[in-house]
Write a protein that holds these residues in place. Structure first.
Motif, short mmCIF file in Angstrom:
data_model
loop_
_atom_site.label_atom_id
_atom_site.label_comp_id
_atom_site.label_asym_id
_atom_site.label_seq_id
_atom_site.Cartn_x
_atom_site.Cartn_y
_atom_site.Cartn_z
N TRP A 19 0.80 -0.92 -0.21
CA TRP A 19 -0.41 0.32 0.15
C TRP A 19 1.11 0.98 -0.08
O TRP A 19 0.45 2.49 -0.73
N ILE A 76 -9.98 -2.95 -1.60
CA ILE A 76 -10.01 -2.23 -0.05
C ILE A 76 -11.47 -2.00 -0.56
O ILE A 76 -12.28 -1.43 -1.40
N ASP A 94 -8.16 -6.64 1.24
CA ASP A 94 -6.18 -6.06 1.63
C ASP A 94 -6.34 -4.58 2.51
O ASP A 94 -5.93 -4.74 3.53
N GLY A 95 -8.28 -4.57 2.57
CA GLY A 95 -7.65 -2.95 3.38
C GLY A 95 -9.44 -2.58 3.64
O GLY A 95 -10.52 -3.02 3.02
N LEU A 144 -6.16 -5.54 12.36
CA LEU A 144 -5.31 -5.85 11.52
C LEU A 144 -4.28 -6.49 11.24
O LEU A 144 -3.80 -7.51 10.60
N ARG A 183 -1.84 -6.19 5.26
CA ARG A 183 -3.49 -4.89 5.51
C ARG A 183 -3.31 -4.09 6.49
O ARG A 183 -2.97 -3.64 6.44
N MET A 184 -4.73 -3.37 5.24
CA MET A 184 -4.73 -1.51 5.84
C MET A 184 -5.27 -0.96 6.15
O MET A 184 -6.80 -1.56 5.38
N MET A 185 -5.61 0.59 6.38
CA MET A 185 -5.97 1.41 6.56
C MET A 185 -5.93 2.71 6.27
O MET A 185 -5.76 3.35 6.16
N GLN A 205 -2.92 2.81 8.49
CA GLN A 205 -1.50 2.92 7.49
C GLN A 205 -1.43 4.77 6.71
O GLN A 205 -0.64 5.19 5.74
#
Length: 602
Positions: free
Chosen positions: A17, A107, A218-219, A300, A307-309, A331
């Motif tokens: 990411w 996402i 994934d996010g 996460l 994994r992301m936000m 992230q």
């Protein structure tokens, strides 16, 4: 002149990411897979090959959850179900599996500030008396000046206003028919705010995160990430939770003590900068939100795959925004200062400097975005008389943009954004150069802001019009090409979409689609997302020239009023202008409203 010493972040995180190009999909308007006139998950699956060939790394899907669709799906009735409009959980799983097979991350949108009033929790809250645990999941309060036993509800608990217009409180009728408590809704009446002091709310959202992570997401893009926590006591506030000039997304206009809230008129200068809030808002960017995101970060971390936000946080100044992307929180956070800069070299350079400095201070990558589902498309904004304004939607009675000028500037701004280090977000259709639908009939509108402001704000429908895929088909192929049968798209498309259809631009030299493909290919090859910015000698934003070097690529963007010379020893390898590629090498002047990528020794 901008300070040439641009802050350089530390080592870029190795996660996917950190430099990803993410393509935002507004599902109801991307592609229709079953021929009912509404975009859906099968439509997304059917167009993944297009996105793969475009060269993006990930897709972000706006809400597809079960919802009464009072606010385009941002009013969620069930976080674990797909709305039948968009398909089923099986359709989601098939789409995600195919995306992953093509190397695309997925996402999903998370809406944690509020639910739909049709969510089972809120319906339960309406059926029980005040003080019940079910009501504590939301922001229920008694009215002011209520006389005990009188049966009236008094006045609203405070003076807060809804971001969508009107009061932020609505009163319920109790089961016995008497006037009841009030509930908070910072957005539409059908979007009651959750009470994030309630442990049950906290645990429920952890469970929702795990539900989608278990399915392979994934996010998450976190909606209204700055709004979950409200100041204790819910004090009155004399500021106005206004939209960003031209969006239906909150920007905080604050007023000094004694000032009256000020409504801008068309004759006034638009907002040029964002200053610290005074007084601070009691419902946005409260410090308590960061404990929530530290908690989610740990959730996460239970999963592999980086994994992301990414936070949708309209927060000022940039140093406050950086708090959302500290190492143990999210992230990424959307860089709205860059979006708000408009077509102006000084504003854009300032936004780049501030964003890179704030990101560097916490060791995070920055993000770059020019349009999304809440803003007038930048292709249109940049064609207005003042290309730094952000109108709250554009209707037929408003100033109409210069489409050619707007497209030229949009293409040029895109090359700037895609050459910057960090992650870039694209909004569906911008790779086709799509404009805002500025003459959409009022009877077709669906944005709640249009109705809650009685038409004073046109709203966001104009940027959400279904995409044109095939020029010679009904609805420009939005519906029938994948399904074999087609109905009228859920929002009417303007005639200007026809010549911009994807099939006409595919393989066409000089088209906006091919420009995006070329820019994304060069960005990947030169690893621009993992580089850094160095302003060059040509950089003169006060004269309309933005110039920087990132690795082996020099970027020169001419936002001024006269052509600019190509620096000696460099050759154009990509231009946002209409010139055929064979003419780039010999270019010695960069026209106005044009950005070029340059390479070679100096």
């Amino acid at each position: 002149m901008t300070d040439p010493a641009v802050p350089v972040p530390g080592p870029t995180p190795s996660a996917w990411w950190a430099d990803a190009v993410v393509y935002q999909i507004y599902p109801r308007s991307f592609a229709d897979g079953n021929g009912d006139g509404m975009g859906d998950l099968r439509g997304v699956t059917g167009r993944l090959s297009y996105l793969e060939s475009l060269g993006v790394d990930a897709i972000w899907l706006s809400p597809f959850y079960k919802s009464p669709q009072a606010d385009g799906g941002y009013d969620v009735a069930d976080y674990r179900q797909v709305d039948p409009l968009f398909g089923s959980l099986e359709d989601f799983d098939a789409m995600l599996q195919e995306a992953h097979r093509r190397g695309l991350k997925v996402i999903v949108d998370l809406v944690p500030n509020h639910t739909s009033d049709e969510h089972a929790w809120f319906q339960e809250a309406l059926a029980v008396p005040p003080g019940s645990p079910a009501r504590d999941r939301y922001m229920f309060r008694d009215g002011k000046d209520e006389v005990p036993g009188s049966g009236d509800g008094g006045r609203a608990p405070n003076n807060w206003k809804s971001v969508f217009g009107g009061p932020a409180w609505s009163r319920v009728q109790e089961a016995d028919g008497s006037p009841g408590q009030w509930y908070l809704h910072l957005f539409d009446t059908k979007q009651p705010d959750l009470n994030w002091d309630n442990p049950e709310v906290q645990e429920e959202m952890r469970s929702v995160l795990r539900f989608w992570l278990d399915r392979g997401a994934d996010g998450f893009r976190v909606d209204v990430a700055h709004g979950l926590v409200k100041e204790a006591g819910l004090p009155d506030w004399d500021g106005v939770a206004a939209m960003v000039e031209g969006t239906s997304t909150p920007r905080l206009e604050s007023h000094l003590p004694g000032d009256a809230p000020h409504a801008h008129t068309d004759a006034e200068e638009p907002h040029r900068s964002v200053s610290p809030m005074y007084p601070p808002s009691p419902f946005f960017d409260q410090d308590g939100v960061h404990a929530i995101y530290r908690d989610w970060h740990r959730v996460l971390a239970e999963y592999g795959g980086d994994r992301m936000m990414v936070a949708e946080a309209w927060v000022e100044p940039a140093e406050r925004l950086a708090r959302y992307v500290r190492p143990d929180e999210m992230q990424q956070a959307f860089n709205f200062d860059f979006l708000l800069a408009g077509w102006d070299a000084e504003r854009m350079a300032d936004a780049i400097d501030a964003s890179l400095a704030a990101a560097a201070s916490v060791g995070a990558p920055s993000t770059w975005v020019l349009s999304n589902h809440d803003t007038v498309r930048h292709t249109t904004r940049f064609g207005l008389k003042d290309p730094t304004t952000f109108p709250k939607g554009i209707g037929a009675a408003d100033e109409q943009p210069d489409p050619a000028l707007g497209l030229a500037r949009a293409r040029a701004a895109t090359l700037v954004a895609l050459a910057l280090p960090g992650s870039a977000y694209l909004y569906q259709g911008e790779e086709l150069g799509l404009p805002e639908h500025t003459t959409l009939p009022d009877e077709a509108r669906q944005d709640p802001t249009f109705f809650r402001t009685h038409g004073a704000e046109i709203g966001r429908d104009g940027c959400r019009v279904p995409l044109p895929w095939t020029a010679d088909q009904p609805g420009y192929g939005f519906s029938g090409e994948l399904s074999g049968e087609a109905r009228e798209p859920w929002l009417p498309q303007p005639e200007s979409f026809g010549p911009l259809a994807a099939d006409l631009q595919d393989g066409e030299e000089g088209s906006t689609l091919e420009l995006y493909r070329a820019a994304l290919s060069l960005r990947a090859a030169q690893q621009l997302g993992r580089g850094s910015v160095e302003w060059t000698d040509e950089h003169a934003p006060d004269s309309g020239l933005l110039a920087f070097r990132n690795g082996g690529v020099t970027v020169l963007s001419n936002m001024g009023f006269a052509s600019a010379p190509v620096p000696e020893g460099l050759a154009v390898v990509l231009s946002s202008g209409p010139e055929p590629a064979e003419e780039w090498t010999g270019m010695r002047e960069v026209p106005v409203d044009t950005t070029v990528y340059l390479m070679g020794g100096r």
